[in-house]
Design a protein around this motif. Structure first.
Motif: not given
Length: 253
Positions: A212-237
């Motif tokens: 709630l301090r982060r903004g609730g649903a607005a936090y999800w909108n800002r981060t798209h539901g991800h941790p606020p860091h760039p994703e690591r590139s992972v190749e999946i076989a």
């Protein structure tokens, strides 16, 4: 089916996750030598594990804490540490080191109490960090529901790695724990399903003020539901069965 990694490294070093993992591993190694001696290991768990009937009678509340750092075997320890490693770092990054440590302990204590309430007359010792780690998973679900998690599915000779949103993996896990809670007998020993289900719920609720301090649903909108860091590139076989490369033929054919 179990997780093997997520795609979002934390933005700072997760010192508390490292500390908790080291504590669990070192404590396990400290009594590893008596694991094959039924009398000694039963006495050890009697002294330091949760025994609901004893707590119900008003004794040994300290075991709600000590049991969180004990494990019944290597695979029990390894599974818990894997889940803590995958889901703990991002939550520690978001909360801060000390708040995360307090959150972890509170989740474990809450999970232990819920286990006691589910089987107040049980004399079966209960150990493991699972309840506290379930709380971490509950907080992770609230804060980062769409983070990508790679899971390994193994069905006899078929195995495959999938990348799925955290809410799918954690939702399936929680559903399995809840069904186990309804169908299992806590007095018979085995998996402490109510500790898992309860710990997850405790962690989710304890994370609500932060969300709630982060903004609730607005936090999800800002981060798209991800941790606020760039994703690591992972190749999946994607692999259905193991493959081996054939070497050159020998003189035998």
């Amino acid at each position: 089916m179990f997780p093997i990694r997520d795609h979002n490294p934390s933005g700072r070093t997760p010192y508390v996750v490292y500390l908790l993992m080291a504590a669990n591993i070192l404590i396990f190694l400290s009594y590893w030598g008596i694991m094959d001696d039924a009398r000694l290991i039963n006495r050890f768990f009697f002294d330091w594990a949760i025994i609901p009937a004893r707590i119900e009678d008003g004794f040994r509340y300290d075991t709600l804490l000590t049991s969180m750092f004990l494990h019944g075997g290597f695979m029990h320890l390894a599974g818990n540490m894997l889940f803590l490693w995958i889901f703990g770092d991002n939550l520690e990054d978001e909360m801060g080191h000390v708040p995360f440590l307090l959150f972890y302990i509170a989740s474990g204590l809450g999970a232990g109490l819920i286990h006691v309430f589910s089987a107040p007359d049980s004399v079966v010792p209960t150990v493991g960090a699972s309840g506290a780690i379930a709380g971490v998973m509950g907080g992770y679900l609230l804060m980062f529901p769409k983070a990508r998690v790679d899971i390994l599915l193994i069905l006899i000779v078929y195995f495959r790695v999938f990348s799925i949103p955290a809410f799918v993996m954690l939702g399936v896990w929680l559903g399995m724990q809840f069904l186990g809670s309804l169908s299992s007998d806590p007095d018979a020993g085995g998996v402490a399903y109510w500790a898992h289900t309860g710990g997850f719920a405790v962690g989710f609720v304890l994370c609500l003020p932060l969300w709630l301090r982060r903004g609730g649903a607005a936090y999800w909108n800002r981060t798209h539901g991800h941790p606020p860091h760039p994703e690591r590139s992972v190749e999946i076989a994607y692999t259905r069965i193991p493959r081996t490369r054939r070497g050159p033929k020998g003189p035998w054919g």
